[in-house]
Write a protein that holds these residues in place. Structure first.
Motif, PDB file in Angstrom:
ATOM      1  N   TYR A 137       0.832  -1.198   0.000  1.00  0.00           N
ATOM      2  CA  TYR A 137       0.000   0.000   0.000  1.00  0.00           C
ATOM      3  C   TYR A 137       0.869   1.252   0.000  1.00  0.00           C
ATOM      4  O   TYR A 137       0.660   2.161  -0.798  1.00  0.00           O
ATOM      5  N   PHE A 138       1.854   1.330   0.890  1.00  0.00           N
ATOM      6  CA  PHE A 138       2.648   2.542   1.007  1.00  0.00           C
ATOM      7  C   PHE A 138       3.680   2.703  -0.105  1.00  0.00           C
ATOM      8  O   PHE A 138       4.054   3.826  -0.443  1.00  0.00           O
ATOM      9  N   ILE A 182       0.598   1.443  -4.091  1.00  0.00           N
ATOM     10  CA  ILE A 182      -0.770   1.922  -4.316  1.00  0.00           C
ATOM     11  C   ILE A 182      -0.907   3.415  -4.035  1.00  0.00           C
ATOM     12  O   ILE A 182      -1.422   4.169  -4.853  1.00  0.00           O
ATOM     13  N   ARG A 183      -0.444   3.862  -2.883  1.00  0.00           N
ATOM     14  CA  ARG A 183      -0.609   5.260  -2.492  1.00  0.00           C
ATOM     15  C   ARG A 183       0.115   6.225  -3.433  1.00  0.00           C
ATOM     16  O   ARG A 183      -0.477   7.224  -3.855  1.00  0.00           O
ATOM     17  N   PRO A 184       1.383   5.986  -3.810  1.00  0.00           N
ATOM     18  CA  PRO A 184       2.028   6.901  -4.762  1.00  0.00           C
ATOM     19  C   PRO A 184       1.323   6.939  -6.122  1.00  0.00           C
ATOM     20  O   PRO A 184       1.249   7.994  -6.749  1.00  0.00           O
ATOM     21  N   GLN A 185       0.800   5.800  -6.564  1.00  0.00           N
ATOM     22  CA  GLN A 185       0.094   5.779  -7.840  1.00  0.00           C
ATOM     23  C   GLN A 185      -1.181   6.595  -7.762  1.00  0.00           C
ATOM     24  O   GLN A 185      -1.538   7.304  -8.711  1.00  0.00           O
ATOM     25  N   GLN A 186      -1.893   6.530  -6.644  1.00  0.00           N
ATOM     26  CA  GLN A 186      -3.102   7.336  -6.473  1.00  0.00           C
ATOM     27  C   GLN A 186      -2.786   8.820  -6.489  1.00  0.00           C
ATOM     28  O   GLN A 186      -3.521   9.620  -7.065  1.00  0.00           O
ATOM     29  N   LYS A 187      -1.669   9.215  -5.863  1.00  0.00           N
ATOM     30  CA  LYS A 187      -1.259  10.623  -5.874  1.00  0.00           C
ATOM     31  C   LYS A 187      -0.931  11.079  -7.292  1.00  0.00           C
ATOM     32  O   LYS A 187      -1.282  12.185  -7.693  1.00  0.00           O
ATOM     33  N   LYS A 188      -0.253  10.230  -8.048  1.00  0.00           N
ATOM     34  CA  LYS A 188       0.121  10.569  -9.411  1.00  0.00           C
ATOM     35  C   LYS A 188      -1.123  10.740 -10.285  1.00  0.00           C
ATOM     36  O   LYS A 188      -1.188  11.663 -11.097  1.00  0.00           O
ATOM     37  N   LYS A 245      -4.128  11.575  -9.274  1.00  0.00           N
ATOM     38  CA  LYS A 245      -4.815  12.796  -8.834  1.00  0.00           C
ATOM     39  C   LYS A 245      -4.126  14.038  -9.409  1.00  0.00           C
ATOM     40  O   LYS A 245      -4.784  14.961  -9.885  1.00  0.00           O
TER      41      LYS A 245
END
Length: 141
Positions: free
Chosen positions: A33-34, A37-43, A45
């Protein structure tokens, strides 16, 4: 009697053993997740915000590597891009990879060239320049 009663009693404490066997799986999920998944979601957005902020005059790069200037935002999904003089194409906005240069937002009508609220109009060197021996803004020497 192949199995002794002592072995059967020791196998009853399996609750703690189950937790320790699930702990590595839980840790792997947290790390994924850290780190993924999370960096991809930021990218995603950030890309969505960049595409929504497109306006006429922005110089862009498409996913295919074409460099052009946005001449018109047709709708929520398409934009008209000028690749060369007189060569205009419609592109899907989400295929725009990067904005090379942004145009300044035009001031609103009736704004009258308003200054920012924190702009006092003082010239550089004001109070700090006076304290350090610099020239004052009203000196004519």
């Amino acid at each position: 009697m192949l199995i002794s009663p002592a072995y059967a009693q020791a196998a009853g404490a399996g609750g703690a053993d189950m937790f320790t066997s699930l702990l590595p799986i839980i840790l792997i999920v947290v790390v994924f997740y850290f780190l993924l998944i999370r960096p991809q979601q930021k990218k995603v957005k950030q890309h969505r915000e960049m595409v929504n902020a497109l306006r006429r005059g922005d110089k862009i790069v498409t996913a295919g590597g074409l460099i052009g200037t946005v001449t018109k935002v047709v709708n929520d999904t398409e934009a008209m891009v000028e690749l060369a003089e007189g060569v205009r194409v419609r592109v899907v906005r989400h295929t725009i990879q990067e904005v090379l240069s942004k145009t300044e937002a035009a001031p609103a009508k009736g704004d009258g060239g308003a200054k920012p609220a924190n702009d006092s109009g003082a010239k550089p060197g004001g109070l700090l320049g006076g304290l350090l021996g610099g020239k004052k803004s009203n000196d004519k020497s």
